[in-house]
Design a protein around this motif. Structure first.
Motif, PDB file in Angstrom:
ATOM      1  N   PHE A  87       0.824  -1.211   0.000  1.00  0.00           N
ATOM      2  CA  PHE A  87       0.000   0.000   0.000  1.00  0.00           C
ATOM      3  C   PHE A  87       0.864   1.269   0.000  1.00  0.00           C
ATOM      4  CE2 PHE A  87      -0.323   2.208   4.244  1.00  0.00           C
ATOM      5  CZ  PHE A  87       0.584   1.436   4.963  1.00  0.00           C
ATOM      6  N   ARG A  89       0.853   5.420   1.237  1.00  0.00           N
ATOM      7  CA  ARG A  89       0.182   6.448   2.010  1.00  0.00           C
ATOM      8  C   ARG A  89       1.069   7.696   2.089  1.00  0.00           C
ATOM      9  NH1 ARG A  89      -2.411   9.969   4.042  1.00  0.00           N
ATOM     10  NH2 ARG A  89      -3.577   9.964   6.007  1.00  0.00           N
ATOM     11  N   HIS A  91       0.914  12.147   3.049  1.00  0.00           N
ATOM     12  CA  HIS A  91       0.175  13.329   3.485  1.00  0.00           C
ATOM     13  C   HIS A  91       0.425  14.504   2.573  1.00  0.00           C
ATOM     14  CE1 HIS A  91       0.659  10.837   7.041  1.00  0.00           C
ATOM     15  NE2 HIS A  91      -0.484  11.326   7.430  1.00  0.00           N
ATOM     16  N   ASP A 191       9.747  14.693   0.893  1.00  0.00           N
ATOM     17  CA  ASP A 191       8.490  15.161   0.315  1.00  0.00           C
ATOM     18  C   ASP A 191       8.034  16.425   1.032  1.00  0.00           C
ATOM     19  OD1 ASP A 191       8.241  13.403   2.509  1.00  0.00           O
ATOM     20  OD2 ASP A 191       6.146  12.975   2.085  1.00  0.00           O
ATOM     21  N   ASN A 230       7.288   3.787  -1.661  1.00  0.00           N
ATOM     22  CA  ASN A 230       7.443   3.297  -0.302  1.00  0.00           C
ATOM     23  C   ASN A 230       8.710   3.854   0.348  1.00  0.00           C
ATOM     24  OD1 ASN A 230       6.055   0.637  -1.865  1.00  0.00           O
ATOM     25  ND2 ASN A 230       5.003   1.394  -0.036  1.00  0.00           N
ATOM     26  N   ARG A 235      14.187   4.695   4.339  1.00  0.00           N
ATOM     27  CA  ARG A 235      13.103   5.116   5.222  1.00  0.00           C
ATOM     28  C   ARG A 235      13.320   4.535   6.603  1.00  0.00           C
ATOM     29  NH1 ARG A 235       7.515   2.262   3.813  1.00  0.00           N
ATOM     30  NH2 ARG A 235       6.865   3.826   5.311  1.00  0.00           N
ATOM     31  N   TRP A 246       7.108   5.728  10.310  1.00  0.00           N
ATOM     32  CA  TRP A 246       8.015   5.098   9.347  1.00  0.00           C
ATOM     33  C   TRP A 246       8.379   6.090   8.236  1.00  0.00           C
ATOM     34  CZ3 TRP A 246       7.898  -0.780   8.534  1.00  0.00           C
ATOM     35  CH2 TRP A 246       7.441  -1.438   9.679  1.00  0.00           C
ATOM     36  N   LYS A 248       9.390   8.130   5.254  1.00  0.00           N
ATOM     37  CA  LYS A 248       9.913   7.756   3.935  1.00  0.00           C
ATOM     38  C   LYS A 248      10.844   8.849   3.412  1.00  0.00           C
ATOM     39  CE  LYS A 248       5.569   6.964   2.274  1.00  0.00           C
ATOM     40  NZ  LYS A 248       4.507   6.410   1.387  1.00  0.00           N
ATOM     41  N   TYR A 269      -2.662  12.166  14.882  1.00  0.00           N
ATOM     42  CA  TYR A 269      -2.088  10.908  15.385  1.00  0.00           C
ATOM     43  C   TYR A 269      -2.147  10.747  16.897  1.00  0.00           C
ATOM     44  CZ  TYR A 269      -0.957   9.779  10.681  1.00  0.00           C
ATOM     45  OH  TYR A 269      -1.086   9.475   9.364  1.00  0.00           O
TER      46      TYR A 269
HETATM   47  N1  LIG Z   1       7.969  11.173   3.985  1.00  0.00           N
HETATM   48  C1  LIG Z   1       6.822  10.626   4.403  1.00  0.00           C
HETATM   49  N2  LIG Z   1       6.876   9.499   5.130  1.00  0.00           N
HETATM   50  C2  LIG Z   1       5.742   8.912   5.555  1.00  0.00           C
HETATM   51  C3  LIG Z   1       4.468   9.491   5.308  1.00  0.00           C
HETATM   52  C4  LIG Z   1       4.433  10.694   4.532  1.00  0.00           C
HETATM   53  O1  LIG Z   1       3.374  11.263   4.250  1.00  0.00           O
HETATM   54  N3  LIG Z   1       5.633  11.225   4.096  1.00  0.00           N
HETATM   55  N4  LIG Z   1       3.341   8.878   5.790  1.00  0.00           N
HETATM   56  C5  LIG Z   1       3.519   7.934   6.901  1.00  0.00           C
HETATM   57  C6  LIG Z   1       2.349   7.116   7.152  1.00  0.00           C
HETATM   58  S1  LIG Z   1       1.061   7.852   7.978  1.00  0.00           S
HETATM   59  C7  LIG Z   1       2.305   5.789   6.833  1.00  0.00           C
HETATM   60  S2  LIG Z   1       0.971   4.843   7.253  1.00  0.00           S
HETATM   61  C8  LIG Z   1       3.419   5.127   6.138  1.00  0.00           C
HETATM   62  C9  LIG Z   1       2.952   4.387   4.916  1.00  0.00           C
HETATM   63  O2  LIG Z   1       4.002   3.693   4.292  1.00  0.00           O
HETATM   64  P1  LIG Z   1       3.912   3.210   2.796  1.00  0.00           P
HETATM   65  O3  LIG Z   1       3.393   4.338   1.952  1.00  0.00           O
HETATM   66  O4  LIG Z   1       5.252   2.726   2.420  1.00  0.00           O
HETATM   67  O5  LIG Z   1       2.931   2.061   2.755  1.00  0.00           O
HETATM   68  O6  LIG Z   1       4.414   6.050   5.734  1.00  0.00           O
HETATM   69  C10 LIG Z   1       4.725   7.027   6.705  1.00  0.00           C
HETATM   70  N5  LIG Z   1       5.862   7.778   6.268  1.00  0.00           N
END
Ligand SMILES: Nc1nc2c(c(=O)[nH]1)N[C@H]1C(S)=C(S)[C@@H](COP(=O)(O)O)O[C@H]1N2
Ligand SMILES: [Mo]
Length: 408
Positions: A87, A89, A91, A191, A230, A235, A246, A248, A269
């Motif tokens: 998946f 995700r 913001h 990002d 991802n 990450r 987590w 990224k 959160y």
């Molecule tokens: N840079 C960055 N990392 C992020 C996010 C983001 O919006 N930007 N969203 C977080 C959230 S809320 C989740 S649930 C996970 C989702 O990881 P995925 O997209 O690899 O599945 O990344 C996290 N790391």
């Protein structure tokens, strides 16, 4: 109740409108019916489509700016989720493609004695560790909240489990040296918001959790590089804790002597104090009424059959996954009489206490409707809930799943 429009607006609210985007074009869309989780709002049914992001198999698109794509149930038939089925995700909508050759992470902050910059090669030269761990969004199953709540209307699929490889965050923090007054470690990704008013996504961890031996800066996922969506090139991996931590495209790590502020730490959160049976605490962020979400609650899912599936009467094997916040799954129970009596399922391969644990169960389907319920128990005796523990953000939904199998 929320209308379809307000739900969809809420789902995209982090982006606060449109702006300059660095997203590649989507190249594949499908007209097949979207395998949505039963119970998600009508607005999702009207708008969700199956779509493949570059490098991905089709996922259920809930929003494109920022990209929020969940995995359909059928992708959870194995304890490891392949990279192209994992998946997505975000913001924020501005997601740069990072050149691994010029990529670097800045490490420092007023809570550290020194500072440094790490390239991808520097990270790879450090001792490497591997962990199989579930990455689950805090809001997974939010779409099943009753009443519905604003936010991305996820069904079951805002989660995945991979074998992550990387350097320990602890070893990286050791290079700069933490001062005794350090309270949190903060993380930022490459990002950014497409729109100035959207706050940058910055998250922190308590020092104890940052120093945990399972917390990694991962540059490999299931034996390959991280997919762009991802978090390439690297990450954060916080096994047991929900996906929000987590980070990224990790580019900054700062040791803080004061708690991290900002929208994504508070009010976002957060869960009401005392509502969930949570062991891991984030004390420097706690208020009298709310605390940051931390570890995942124990949960399970039937993945062999969708709700309403047609089966042949007689012996059939149902199977699925169970997981928790890292204590490990002790057992999975199945009920075919609406929860009056329970039988023990057979657990499958153990990939470690942070991983999806497969389970299977043979039941005797009688002609007509057969109800099947599942409930996991973890190693510290926690079980799933029979009814929803409502909270305004729709977090920690671990209501026991119940499906109907129609046998003929
Ligand atoms: N840079 C960055 N990392 C992020 C996010 C983001 O919006 N930007 N969203 C977080 C959230 S809320 C989740 S649930 C996970 C989702 O990881 P995925 O997209 O690899 O599945 O990344 C996290 N790391
Ligand atoms: Mo998330």
């Amino acid at each position: 109740m929320l209308t379809r429009r307000s739900l969809l607006q809420a789902a995209g609210s982090a982006a606060l409108g449109t702006g300059a985007l660095a997203l590649p074009e989507i190249f594949q869309a499908s007209a097949d019916p979207v395998p949505l989780t039963p119970g998600v709002p009508d607005g999702v049914k009207a708008s969700a489509v199956m779509e493949a992001l570059p490098g991905k198999k089709p996922l259920i698109k809930l929003s494109y700016r920022p990209p929020n794509y969940e995995a359909p149930l059928e992708y959870f038939r194995t304890p490891i989720t392949p990279n192209d089925q994992f998946f997505v995700r975000y913001h924020l909508s501005n997601i740069p493609e990072i050149d691994p050759k010029t990529y670097k992470i800045e490490v420092g902050g007023e809570g550290a004695s020194g500072q440094t910059e790490l390239t991808l090669d520097d990270l790879k030269a450090m001792p490497a560790y591997e962990v199989v761990a579930v990455n689950q969004c805090s809001g997974n199953r939010r779409g099943l909240s009753n009443p519905h709540v604003p936010g991305v209307q996820w069904g079951y699929g805002a989660m995945g489990c991979a074998r992550w490889k990387g350097a320990r965050l602890k070893d990286v923090l050791n290079i700069i040296g933490l001062k005794p007054e350090a309270v949190e470690i903060a993380f930022n990704g490459a990002d950014g918001p497409a729109y100035e008013k959207t706050p940058d996504f910055i998250k922190s961890l308590p020092v104890w959790r940052a120093l945990d031996e399972s917390t990694l800066i991962a540059y490999e996922m299931n034996g390959g590089p991280l997919p762009h969506f991802n978090g390439a090139p690297a990450r954060l991996i916080v096994p047991g804790w929900t996906g929000t931590y987590w980070m990224k495209h990790l580019v900054s790590i700062k040791a803080l002597t004061k708690p991290q502020g900002g929208f994504w730490m508070n009010p976002a959160y957060r869960i009401p104090v005392g509502e969930f049976p949570i062991v891991a605490r984030f004390v420097s962020q706690e208020t009298a009424t709310t605390t940051p979400i931390t570890e995942m609650v124990v949960n399970s899912l039937i993945t062999s059959h969708a709700d309403g599936a047609k089966v042949k009467a007689g012996k059939i094997t149902i199977s699925g996954l169970a997981w928790d916040g890292g204590y490990g799954i002790r057992n999975v129970h199945v009920s075919t009489d609406g929860g009056k009596t329970w039988s023990t399922a057979t657990l499958g391969q153990d990939l470690g206490r942070y991983a999806f644990r497969p389970w299977r169960f043979v039941l005797n389907a009688k002609r007509g409707a057969n109800s099947v319920m599942v409930n996991a128990t973890n190693a510290i005796g926690q079980t799933q809930t029979a009814s929803l523990l409502f909270n305004p953000a729709g977090y920690h939904n671990n209501v026991m799943q119940s499906v109907t199998l129609n046998a003929s």
